[in-house]
Each structure stands twice: as structure tokens, then as C-alpha cells.
Scaffold this motif. Structure first.
Motif, PDB file in Angstrom:
ATOM      1  N   HIS A 107      79.250  71.237  50.837  1.00  0.00           N
ATOM      2  CA  HIS A 107      79.568  72.094  49.694  1.00  0.00           C
ATOM      3  C   HIS A 107      79.269  73.564  49.987  1.00  0.00           C
ATOM      4  O   HIS A 107      78.236  73.914  50.587  1.00  0.00           O
ATOM      5  CB  HIS A 107      78.773  71.659  48.467  1.00  0.00           C
ATOM      6  N   GLU A 127      85.273  66.152  51.990  1.00  0.00           N
ATOM      7  CA  GLU A 127      84.250  65.888  50.970  1.00  0.00           C
ATOM      8  C   GLU A 127      83.661  67.162  50.359  1.00  0.00           C
ATOM      9  O   GLU A 127      82.985  67.104  49.330  1.00  0.00           O
ATOM     10  CB  GLU A 127      83.110  65.071  51.592  1.00  0.00           C
ATOM     11  N   LYS A 129      82.966  70.602  48.384  1.00  0.00           N
ATOM     12  CA  LYS A 129      83.370  71.244  47.133  1.00  0.00           C
ATOM     13  C   LYS A 129      83.180  72.748  47.267  1.00  0.00           C
ATOM     14  O   LYS A 129      82.262  73.217  47.938  1.00  0.00           O
ATOM     15  CB  LYS A 129      82.538  70.722  45.964  1.00  0.00           C
ATOM     16  N   LEU A 166      84.303  73.833  39.981  1.00  0.00           N
ATOM     17  CA  LEU A 166      84.288  73.427  41.382  1.00  0.00           C
ATOM     18  C   LEU A 166      85.644  72.840  41.737  1.00  0.00           C
ATOM     19  O   LEU A 166      86.273  72.158  40.914  1.00  0.00           O
ATOM     20  CB  LEU A 166      83.196  72.389  41.635  1.00  0.00           C
ATOM     21  N   SER A 168      88.123  70.906  44.965  1.00  0.00           N
ATOM     22  CA  SER A 168      88.049  70.078  46.163  1.00  0.00           C
ATOM     23  C   SER A 168      88.471  70.885  47.392  1.00  0.00           C
ATOM     24  O   SER A 168      89.000  71.995  47.286  1.00  0.00           O
ATOM     25  CB  SER A 168      88.973  68.873  46.009  1.00  0.00           C
TER      26      SER A 168
END
Length: 257
Positions: A107, A127, A129, A166, A168
Motif C-alpha cells: 500500500h 494487491e 492500494k 483508496l 486498487s
């Protein structure tokens, strides 16, 4: 350095955020060490491309909230000094004379997403963000906004900065915050391969000039921008790299940069 690792592999300089227990959050000390590492890589003649990466699950969670809470007791002048510290890091990366690639393994939030935004290229895992969440804690994405508007335009910037949502990795690709989404098992190899492609095929000086012009010309009028471009064009023609490159092309020789 306590929070940053710096190393090299061939002509690639690796700057690694190493504060995984704090999700690589940014504090005054972390920003200081990042600035030092980028300065070292910039001055290292053996480094042609720089990769910014991180240890741990998160790339960077943005500002250390505990540190931000401490800053609330500061005077305006003290907070301005701290803000300028981060501004200088973002500007340093954006205008550095070497290409900077973000290798995003997790992230990237708030200031962490800002770090990604000022890099020249960004590769990420599915995966991860992304988001500028400052408005959700009563803060503002002040410094990154200047760079994000240049990068993706006003409408997309407003969507991200004013909602604090947020998104992807695929959405970050669609917003043009990152260049490519790569499986985690392939990320490191993909970034290294891309960096080595730039190193082997492109003139270091030409990439530096081109990056410098992209940073400067957007703030100029049409006339000033064209004049600046003409001057840089003339300067590049007289350079050793241009002479070598044209000679190699005309002689049908492979040039080694």
C-alpha cells in the motif's frame, strides 16, 4: 542511516525504505535520510537509474501520525520548516538528474502515494492500494497536489484528493499514477529489467535533459517554452553523447551507453 538502506547493483542505485514496523511512515528523520540517499545516488557516477522501494508489507503509509500529533504543539514557523522539508524531497525526486522508478510492493497511502507520484515510473503489485486520504483526518494533501495536477490533470486529481478514497492497483494504472501492474513474484525482476533497458539503450545525458525540460516547460508560456526548447535543442546537438549517437547510427554500429 537508520531508516533507509542504499545499495547498488550494476548501474542501478537502490534506495529502500526500512521502517516496516511503522509501515515505512514518513517522519522528519526519514525524509532527511531519503534526501541524503537521493543526493548520494545523484552524485554517484556509477549510478544511471534509481529504484525507490521498501521493506515490509506496505510501501509507505504516509506521514507518521504520532509525529504529526507532536507537530500540533509547534509554532507556524516550525511547521512551515517541517513542511518545506517534505516539499524539498518531492522536488528533489521530481527534478533529479537521474530516472527514478518506484517499485511498489504494498500500500502507498497519503504521503506514500505522493512519493510514487513524483517518481518518473512506477510498477506495482495487484494487491497494493493507493490514495490521498488526508481529508479524512482533517489534514490536506497540500504538497503532492502540485505534482499530481501536473501528472494526471484537474478532474482526476479532484476525484482522488477530495474524496480520500483508496483505489486498487488497476485503478491507479487507469488514473496514470502507476505505469504497470505486475505479479508480486515478478515485480523485482520486471523493475530491474526495465531499469537495465534504460541504462543500456539510452544516453544518460539525454534522459537528464528530457526530464529537466518536462519539469520546467509546463510552467512557461508557449513562447517561453518554445524558446527554452530551442535552446536545449541547440545545447544537445553540441553534446558528446549526441555526436556519438549520430555517428554510431550513421555507421550502423551498436552504441554502448
Amino acid at each position: 542511516m537508520e531508516f533507509i538502506e542504499y545499495g547498488k547493483k550494476g548501474q542501478i542505485g537502490y534506495i529502500t525504505l526500512n521502517r516496516p514496523e511503522k509501515r515505512n511512515a514518513l517522519s522528519y528523520e526519514v525524509v532527511t535520510e531519503l534526501k541524503e540517499a537521493f543526493s548520494e545516488a545523484s552524485q554517484d557516477d556509477g549510478v544511471k537509474v534509481i529504484v525507490l522501494r521498501a521493506n515490509g508489507k506496505a510501501f509507505c503509509a504516509g506521514a507518521d501520525l504520532g509525529y504529526l500529533q507532536q507537530l500540533q504543539a509547534n509554532t507556524y514557523e516550525e511547521n512551515l520548516e517541517d513542511s518545506n522539508h517534505l516539499k524539498e524531497l518531492f522536488y528533489q525526486i521530481y527534478t533529479l538528474d537521474k530516472i527514478v522508478i518506484a517499485q511498489v510492493q504494498g500500500h502507498a497511502i497519503a504521503g506514500g502515494c505522493g512519493l510514487v507520484s513524483v517518481c518518473d515510473f512506477a510498477f506495482t503489485v495487484p494487491e497494493a492500494k493507493f490514495g490521498y486520504t488526508e481529508v479524512r483526518i482533517g489534514f490536506i494533501p497540500a504538497i503532492v497536489k502540485v505534482f499530481l495536477l501536473r501528472k494526471i490533470g484537474e478532474m482526476k486529481s479532484k476525484e482522488l484528493l477530495l474524496t480520500g478514497e483508496l483505489i486498487s492497483a488497476d485503478e491507479a494504472r487507469a488514473y496514470e499514477i502507476v505505469n504497470k501492474v505486475v505479479a508480486a513474484s515478478e515485480l523485482e525482476e520486471m523493475v530491474e529489467s526495465f531499469a537495465n533497458m534504460l541504462i543500456s539503450k539510452n544516453s544518460k545525458q539525454s534522459m537528464a535533459f528530457t526530464k529537466q525540460m518536462i519539469a520546467k516547460v509546463q510552467g512557461m508560456s508557449l513562447e517561453d517554452g518554445l524558446q527554452y526548447a530551442a535552446e536545449m535543442n541547440a545545447k544537445a546537438r553540441a553534446s558528446e553523447d549526441c555526436q556519438r549517437g549520430i555517428a554510431a547510427f550513421l555507421n550502423k554500429e551498436e552504441i554502448k551507453w
